[in-house]
Structures are given as C-alpha cells and as structure tokens.
Write a protein that holds these residues in place. Sequence first.
Motif, PDB file in Angstrom:
ATOM      1  N   ARG A  55      44.425  36.823  33.380  1.00 42.48           N
ATOM      2  CA  ARG A  55      44.872  36.835  34.874  1.00 42.48           C
ATOM      3  C   ARG A  55      43.595  37.178  35.506  1.00 42.48           C
ATOM      4  O   ARG A  55      43.149  36.619  36.563  1.00 42.48           O
ATOM      5  CB  ARG A  55      45.971  37.730  35.059  1.00 42.48           C
ATOM      6  CG  ARG A  55      47.275  37.200  34.545  1.00 42.48           C
ATOM      7  CD  ARG A  55      48.518  37.988  34.932  1.00 42.48           C
ATOM      8  NE  ARG A  55      48.434  39.562  34.862  1.00 42.48           N
ATOM      9  CZ  ARG A  55      48.810  40.000  33.899  1.00 42.48           C
ATOM     10  NH1 ARG A  55      49.651  39.401  32.842  1.00 42.48           N
ATOM     11  NH2 ARG A  55      48.970  41.299  33.700  1.00 42.48           N
ATOM     12  N   LEU A  56      42.826  38.324  35.068  1.00 46.58           N
ATOM     13  CA  LEU A  56      41.533  38.717  35.836  1.00 46.58           C
ATOM     14  C   LEU A  56      40.570  37.569  35.768  1.00 46.58           C
ATOM     15  O   LEU A  56      39.823  37.460  36.655  1.00 46.58           O
ATOM     16  CB  LEU A  56      41.130  39.958  34.830  1.00 46.58           C
ATOM     17  CG  LEU A  56      39.573  40.411  35.414  1.00 46.58           C
ATOM     18  CD1 LEU A  56      39.839  40.860  37.016  1.00 46.58           C
ATOM     19  CD2 LEU A  56      39.361  41.681  34.543  1.00 46.58           C
ATOM     20  N   GLN A  57      40.471  36.683  34.823  1.00 48.69           N
ATOM     21  CA  GLN A  57      39.623  35.627  34.534  1.00 48.69           C
ATOM     22  C   GLN A  57      39.837  34.826  35.557  1.00 48.69           C
ATOM     23  O   GLN A  57      38.943  34.075  36.111  1.00 48.69           O
ATOM     24  CB  GLN A  57      39.829  35.125  33.035  1.00 48.69           C
ATOM     25  CG  GLN A  57      38.516  33.993  32.850  1.00 48.69           C
ATOM     26  CD  GLN A  57      38.627  33.568  31.533  1.00 48.69           C
ATOM     27  OE1 GLN A  57      38.551  34.367  30.432  1.00 48.69           O
ATOM     28  NE2 GLN A  57      38.915  32.276  31.347  1.00 48.69           N
TER      29      GLN A  57
ATOM     30  N   ASP B 111      40.547  28.514  29.276  1.00 46.32           N
ATOM     31  CA  ASP B 111      39.648  27.500  29.247  1.00 46.32           C
ATOM     32  C   ASP B 111      38.988  27.491  30.561  1.00 46.32           C
ATOM     33  O   ASP B 111      39.458  27.058  31.606  1.00 46.32           O
ATOM     34  CB  ASP B 111      40.202  26.013  29.106  1.00 46.32           C
ATOM     35  CG  ASP B 111      39.134  24.851  28.767  1.00 46.32           C
ATOM     36  OD1 ASP B 111      37.928  25.174  29.431  1.00 46.32           O
ATOM     37  OD2 ASP B 111      39.460  23.882  28.141  1.00 46.32           O
ATOM     38  N   PRO B 112      37.696  28.083  30.717  1.00 42.65           N
ATOM     39  CA  PRO B 112      37.055  28.009  32.068  1.00 42.65           C
ATOM     40  C   PRO B 112      36.871  26.723  32.540  1.00 42.65           C
ATOM     41  O   PRO B 112      37.087  26.655  33.868  1.00 42.65           O
ATOM     42  CB  PRO B 112      35.716  28.635  31.727  1.00 42.65           C
ATOM     43  CG  PRO B 112      36.107  29.567  30.467  1.00 42.65           C
ATOM     44  CD  PRO B 112      37.097  28.641  29.516  1.00 42.65           C
TER      45      PRO B 112
ATOM     46  N   THR C 164      40.720  42.505  41.521  1.00 40.68           N
ATOM     47  CA  THR C 164      40.284  41.450  42.303  1.00 40.68           C
ATOM     48  C   THR C 164      40.664  41.569  43.901  1.00 40.68           C
ATOM     49  O   THR C 164      40.449  40.491  44.730  1.00 40.68           O
ATOM     50  CB  THR C 164      40.315  39.964  41.601  1.00 40.68           C
ATOM     51  OG1 THR C 164      41.588  40.143  41.540  1.00 40.68           O
ATOM     52  CG2 THR C 164      39.407  40.118  40.564  1.00 40.68           C
ATOM     53  N   ARG C 165      41.637  42.594  44.271  1.00 43.51           N
ATOM     54  CA  ARG C 165      42.069  42.543  45.550  1.00 43.51           C
ATOM     55  C   ARG C 165      41.254  42.168  46.703  1.00 43.51           C
ATOM     56  O   ARG C 165      41.533  41.906  47.936  1.00 43.51           O
ATOM     57  CB  ARG C 165      42.965  43.566  45.713  1.00 43.51           C
ATOM     58  CG  ARG C 165      44.313  43.550  45.043  1.00 43.51           C
ATOM     59  CD  ARG C 165      45.293  44.794  44.886  1.00 43.51           C
ATOM     60  NE  ARG C 165      46.253  44.418  44.060  1.00 43.51           N
ATOM     61  CZ  ARG C 165      47.064  45.768  43.747  1.00 43.51           C
ATOM     62  NH1 ARG C 165      46.998  47.092  44.455  1.00 43.51           N
ATOM     63  NH2 ARG C 165      47.952  45.510  42.854  1.00 43.51           N
ATOM     64  N   HIS C 166      39.970  42.767  46.415  1.00 39.83           N
ATOM     65  CA  HIS C 166      38.756  43.008  47.431  1.00 39.83           C
ATOM     66  C   HIS C 166      38.501  41.442  47.996  1.00 39.83           C
ATOM     67  O   HIS C 166      38.062  41.182  48.961  1.00 39.83           O
ATOM     68  CB  HIS C 166      37.743  43.847  46.912  1.00 39.83           C
ATOM     69  CG  HIS C 166      36.934  43.204  45.965  1.00 39.83           C
ATOM     70  ND1 HIS C 166      37.320  43.403  44.628  1.00 39.83           N
ATOM     71  CD2 HIS C 166      35.679  42.300  45.919  1.00 39.83           C
ATOM     72  CE1 HIS C 166      36.767  42.813  43.710  1.00 39.83           C
ATOM     73  NE2 HIS C 166      35.578  42.410  44.502  1.00 39.83           N
TER      74      HIS C 166
ATOM     75  N   GLY D 226      52.697  33.065  34.281  1.00 36.43           N
ATOM     76  CA  GLY D 226      53.320  32.711  33.026  1.00 36.43           C
ATOM     77  C   GLY D 226      52.434  33.201  32.001  1.00 36.43           C
ATOM     78  O   GLY D 226      52.640  33.087  30.544  1.00 36.43           O
ATOM     79  N   THR D 227      51.196  34.039  32.176  1.00 36.48           N
ATOM     80  CA  THR D 227      50.328  34.525  31.307  1.00 36.48           C
ATOM     81  C   THR D 227      50.370  36.125  31.113  1.00 36.48           C
ATOM     82  O   THR D 227      50.357  36.831  32.196  1.00 36.48           O
ATOM     83  CB  THR D 227      48.885  34.386  31.880  1.00 36.48           C
ATOM     84  OG1 THR D 227      48.883  32.590  31.811  1.00 36.48           O
ATOM     85  CG2 THR D 227      47.831  34.747  30.712  1.00 36.48           C
TER      86      THR D 227
END
Length: 413
Positions: free
Chosen positions: A227-229, A188-189, A270-272, A220-221
Amino acid sequence: MPRSLEPLDLTVQIPYHFRCPISLELMRDPVTVGTGQTYDRSSIESWVATGNTTCPVTRALLTDFTLIPNHTLRRLIQDWCVANRAFGVERIPTPKQPAEPSLVRSLLCQAASESNPTHSRLSALRRLRGLARDSDKNRSLISSHNVREILVNLVFSNSQSLELSHESIAILVMFPLTEFDCVAIASDPERISCLANLLFHSSIEVRVNSAALIENVIAGTRSSDLRLQISNREIIFEGVIDILKNPLSSPRALKIGIKGLFALCLVKQTRHKAVSAGAAETLIDRLADLDKCDAERALATIELLCRIQGGCAAFVAHALTVPLLVKTILKISDRATEYAAGALLALCSASEQSQKEAVCAGILTQLLLLVQSDCTDRAKRKAQMLLKLLRDSWPEDSVGNSDDFVCSEVVPF
C-alpha cells in the motif's frame, strides 16, 4: 406491491393470474418452469437459491431448472398496466433476458485470443460490458468464467492496443478483485506506473476507471508495504485530486475520486503528498456536491489530514473550512458529525484563528446539542473536548449557563 405501482386506487384489483404464486405481487418478469407453472423470475430464483427443488404450486420435483420467459403473459400484464394507468398503475418495463453461459464463454474467448483482429476483440469486450451492466445475475455469471485473469492480462499487456486496455479496465472495475489479483498488480511497479499514467488520459472515463482500479487494489491489499508502494507516488495523488477538481466530473467520478483519496490517505507516511497535491482545498470545495456516503468519506479524509501539521495548516488557510465543518455537525449523519468534530478538534487545537472562526460560526450551540443527542460516544467525547478547549473563547453571556452541559471528566480517545 412494488413501489412503481404505488399508490394504487383501492378499486383496482390485480387479476389473479397476473400475481406470482410465491410473492402474490404483480409479476414483472414472468417465467415458466418445467411443470408448466408461471412465476416472477426473481421469486422463483430466490426459491431455488434457498435449496428448494420442487415446484411451489404442484410440489412436483423440478428435474430441469431452466426458466422460460412467458412473453404472452408479460405483454398481457403490460397491457393491463396501460389500461389502468389512470388509477396509478405504471407499465412494467420489458425485462432484459439474462446472458447465456455459452455466450459469455464465447465472448471471453474472442476477447482473449491474440489471433483475432483488434476490432473483433473490442466488439466482444463491449458486448461483455453491456451484459455486465444489465444485471447482478449477469455479473455473477461472467465472474464465474475466470474473467479477472483475462482482463488483467488485457489491461497490462504491452502488445495490445490502448483501446483494448481501456475497455478491459472499464469491465474489470465492475468486479471485486481477489487478494491474489490485488497483490499481483500492487507488487508490479510497471503496472502501477501504467495506472498512474492513465489518470491523466484525455478521456475522463479512462481516468475514472484507472482511479477505481487503484482504489480496489489498495483496499484489497493487506500488505502495508505494498500500500505504501502505491501511495508513495505523488502522481497518483495528483491524478485522483484532478478528477475531483474537474467541473465536468459525474457523480460516479466524484464517488470514485473520494474513495480513492480516502484509501490513499489511510497510509500515514504519505498523507503529506495529498496535502501537497491540493487535497485540502479540493475536499472543502467539493463537500457540498457529495451525497451522504461520499460526504462521510470526505469528512473522514479531512480528519485524517488534520492529524498532520501540513494538513492542519492547509485547512486553516481555507476560509470556508471551519464554518463548513461547524455546519455539518448533526446535519448529515452520526458518522459525518463524528468526523467533523474530530477535524474541528484538531484544527482548534492547532490554531487560535480556527477557535475564533468556530465560535463565530456558532459551534457552541452545535456542540451543546451534540452532547445531548443520540450520536456516537466518540462524537460526544470529541464535542466535550472541544467545549473545554473553547471555553475561554465563549461569549460571556454563555459561560455561566454552560456548566450543565460540559462533562467535568473528558474521556481520552
């Protein structure tokens, strides 16, 4: 005997009736069962939890598992402790009684009911929070009453007051979330945006609890897309790193900040964003303030960020990075040593400046000790690769004596 009672003078004899018949130790929370026998609460609860249905002393069947506090005996034990204080005996604290299921149900109903006034619902939540803080037993009891669903609804309900939402988050982070709960939040955004905004709340407690919930959801996902979201939002990295930067952050805040940052950095894409938000400088500046477990996680995060070009550059730019990592080897734990060696390997592979700094910081001695230690095989392989990489940078007087320590074949990762 409990640690709090040590060391005892050998002349001190604990009265027989003050000892638990199960553990034979001084009772700290004496309770009486249906047969009239008294035991220490933790001992009799463990006895029943393992499937026993009889009284340990009388062997009579226990038809009622209600435990009645023996206040008189507990006060006698406390008085005995005070009287023998000169012999190293410390007074046992008055135990807090476990919550009653009926009270937990009542408080949850009171908090969940939208017809109740806000102050009444807040009062119920604060009492629940106090009960959850008191003991694992209370948390287990509260957890069995559908508390997660109730609290998640309170946290993200648009019609509720902000105080209700903040208090609900504070309780929710005390309980492990199911994967269903994590997916419901991560997918859910609007809910993720809500948590991201709370990372910049004026209250440090609200910010820390929001970071804790975000970390719980990521951990937990299973879905990499979800996770990327979450980690694709720069504002989340900025909020978590701000918690670590805050000079007033408590040990709990630092722990949650490190856990949150590590969970976010596990997402490669997304480490950057972590580097752009100042993770490199913050991790190095805070490393000395962390306990063993948090330091290990911080070093693991450093190694993850050193795997990207921008991360390496950011760590190289910090004057303390290499000396601090060299100093960490063999100082904290085997895991910490492995992560520090991995980060140094990445930095020295990318930068001649880091190679020179590492040699000046005494890395040669540290690596030679590491390859001969009982550390992990992965740590030793990284040390061997570093030794080979830095061979041309060694002081001349050490090169001739180094062959005995360096493995001729370096096993790849």
